[in-house]
Design a protein around this motif. Structure first.
Motif, mmCIF file in Angstrom:
data_model
loop_
_atom_site.group_PDB
_atom_site.id
_atom_site.type_symbol
_atom_site.label_atom_id
_atom_site.label_comp_id
_atom_site.label_asym_id
_atom_site.label_seq_id
_atom_site.Cartn_x
_atom_site.Cartn_y
_atom_site.Cartn_z
ATOM 1 N N ILE A 139 0.824 -1.209 0.000
ATOM 2 C CA ILE A 139 0.000 0.000 0.000
ATOM 3 C C ILE A 139 0.857 1.257 0.000
ATOM 4 O O ILE A 139 0.498 2.265 -0.608
ATOM 5 N N GLY A 140 2.008 1.193 0.674
ATOM 6 C CA GLY A 140 2.844 2.374 0.838
ATOM 7 C C GLY A 140 2.715 2.909 2.252
ATOM 8 O O GLY A 140 1.602 2.987 2.787
ATOM 9 N N ALA A 141 3.838 3.273 2.870
ATOM 10 C CA ALA A 141 3.832 3.680 4.272
ATOM 11 C C ALA A 141 2.992 4.926 4.511
ATOM 12 O O ALA A 141 2.165 4.978 5.426
ATOM 13 N N THR A 142 3.193 5.938 3.679
ATOM 14 C CA THR A 142 2.483 7.198 3.885
ATOM 15 C C THR A 142 0.993 7.040 3.637
ATOM 16 O O THR A 142 0.155 7.534 4.415
ATOM 17 N N ARG A 143 0.636 6.352 2.584
ATOM 18 C CA ARG A 143 -0.795 6.173 2.282
ATOM 19 C C ARG A 143 -1.472 5.317 3.334
ATOM 20 O O ARG A 143 -2.608 5.579 3.721
ATOM 21 N N MET A 144 -0.782 4.277 3.812
ATOM 22 C CA MET A 144 -1.342 3.433 4.863
ATOM 23 C C MET A 144 -1.611 4.246 6.117
ATOM 24 O O MET A 144 -2.673 4.145 6.739
ATOM 25 N N ALA A 145 -0.639 5.081 6.504
ATOM 26 C CA ALA A 145 -0.806 5.901 7.700
ATOM 27 C C ALA A 145 -1.948 6.898 7.534
ATOM 28 O O ALA A 145 -2.768 7.082 8.443
ATOM 29 N N ALA A 146 -2.024 7.541 6.370
ATOM 30 C CA ALA A 146 -3.040 8.567 6.138
ATOM 31 C C ALA A 146 -4.446 7.975 6.127
ATOM 32 O O ALA A 146 -5.346 8.459 6.815
ATOM 33 N N LEU A 147 -4.635 6.912 5.361
ATOM 34 C CA LEU A 147 -5.966 6.316 5.243
ATOM 35 C C LEU A 147 -6.384 5.611 6.527
ATOM 36 O O LEU A 147 -7.543 5.679 6.936
#
Length: 255
Positions: A139-147
Motif C-alpha cells: 500500500i505504501g507507508a504514507t498512504r497506509m498511515a493517512a488512510l
C-alpha cells in the motif's frame, strides 16, 4: 482527531489516495485503522483514569514483546530461547512498577482495572504493528498511515456523537481549541507519519526498540509536569523494560 483529519486527507491525496487499491487493501486499512489508532488509544485513555502515566507508558512499551509472541503464534516465526529471556525481563519490570502503583492506590481493584485496559491497548497496538509490517510494502507507508488514521478519525467522531451531545464541542474556551489543534498536528499527524516511515525503513521490531526512548521521557514528564511520584521501583522497572525490549529486538535479528 477533527483537527488532524485535514492533514491526513492532504497526506492521503499526495500519496495516491484510493487509486489502485483492491478490496483486500481496504479491509486491511479499515482493520488497522480501528486497531492502531482508535481502539488502542481508547483503551489507553481508560487506563489513565486509575493508574499513573509512568505505569501506563511502561506497560504500553511491552508491545514489541507481544509482536514477538503473536508472530510466533500466527506467523509461525521462531526465536531463540535467550529472546524469551529478554521478554521475561520486560514483564518483570512492569510487575515491579505495578507493585508501586498497587501500594499507592487507595483502591487496588481500580489499579488492576487500569492495568487491564493498558494491556488491551498494548495488544491491539501490537496487532496493528504486525499488520502494518505485512501490508505497508504493497500500500505504501504514507498512504497506509493517512488512510488508516482517517478511519480512526471517523470512528472517534462517531463515538463522540453517540456518547456526548455534539453541540458541546462548540462552547469550549479558546484554549481548548488551541490545545486540540496542537495535539492534532504535533501529537497525532506528525507522529503517525514519522512512525509509518520508521516501519518502512527499519521494520516493526527495530522501530519498537528505538521507540522505548519515549518511556524515559514519559517518566520524567509525569514527574515534572503531573507531579506523579518517581520511585526507585518505577525507575528500576523502567530500566528492566527498556533492557528487555532492546535485547529482544536486537537478538531476534529480524526486521
Amino acid at each position: 482527531m477533527l483537527f488532524a483529519a485535514p492533514f491526513f486527507l492532504l497526506l492521503a491525496r499526495q500519496s495516491g489516495g484510493a487509486a489502485n487499491l483492491e478490496r483486500r487493501d481496504w479491509t486491511w486499512i479499515l482493520a488497522l485503522g480501528l486497531l492502531g489508532y482508535y481502539l488502542s488509544s481508547l483503551f489507553d485513555f481508560f487506563s489513565l483514569l486509575t493508574i499513573s502515566a509512568a505505569l501506563e507508558r511502561m506497560t504500553l512499551f511491552l508491545y514489541p514483546t507481544l509482536v514477538l509472541l503473536l508472530s510466533t503464534l500466527f506467523l509461525k516465526k521462531r526465536y531463540p530461547l535467550h529472546v524469551w529471556g529478554a521478554v521475561l525481563l520486560s514483564y518483570l519490570g512492569v510487575a515491579l512498577a505495578f507493585a508501586h502503583d498497587l501500594a499507592e492506590s487507595t483502591l487496588a481493584a481500580d489499579a488492576w482495572k487500569g492495568l487491564g485496559w493498558v494491556l488491551a491497548s498494548t495488544f491491539t497496538y501490537a496487532l496493528y504493528l504486525i499488520g502494518t509490517g505485512e501490508v505497508v510494502g504493497r500500500i505504501g507507508a504514507t498512504r497506509m498511515a493517512a488512510l488508516g488514521t482517517l478511519v480512526a478519525c471517523i470512528a472517534v467522531l462517531v463515538h463522540f456523537s453517540v456518547t456526548e451531545p455534539v453541540a458541546s464541542i462548540l462552547h469550549l474556551p479558546w484554549q481548548v481549541y488551541a490545545i486540540g489543534l496542537a495535539m492534532g498536528v504535533f501529537s497525532t499527524a506528525l507522529p503517525v507519519w514519522c512512525l509509518s516511515q520508521a516501519i518502512r525503513l527499519l521494520g516493526a521490531g527495530r522501530t519498537a526498540s528505538v521507540g522505548t526512548l519515549g518511556l524515559a521521557l514519559t517518566l520524567l514528564m509525569s514527574w515534572g509536569f503531573l507531579g506523579e511520584a518517581l520511585s526507585l521501583e518505577q525507575v528500576a522497572g523502567a530500566a528492566l523494560v527498556v533492557l528487555g525490549v532492546t535485547l529482544a529486538n536486537r537478538q531476534k535479528g529480524s526486521r
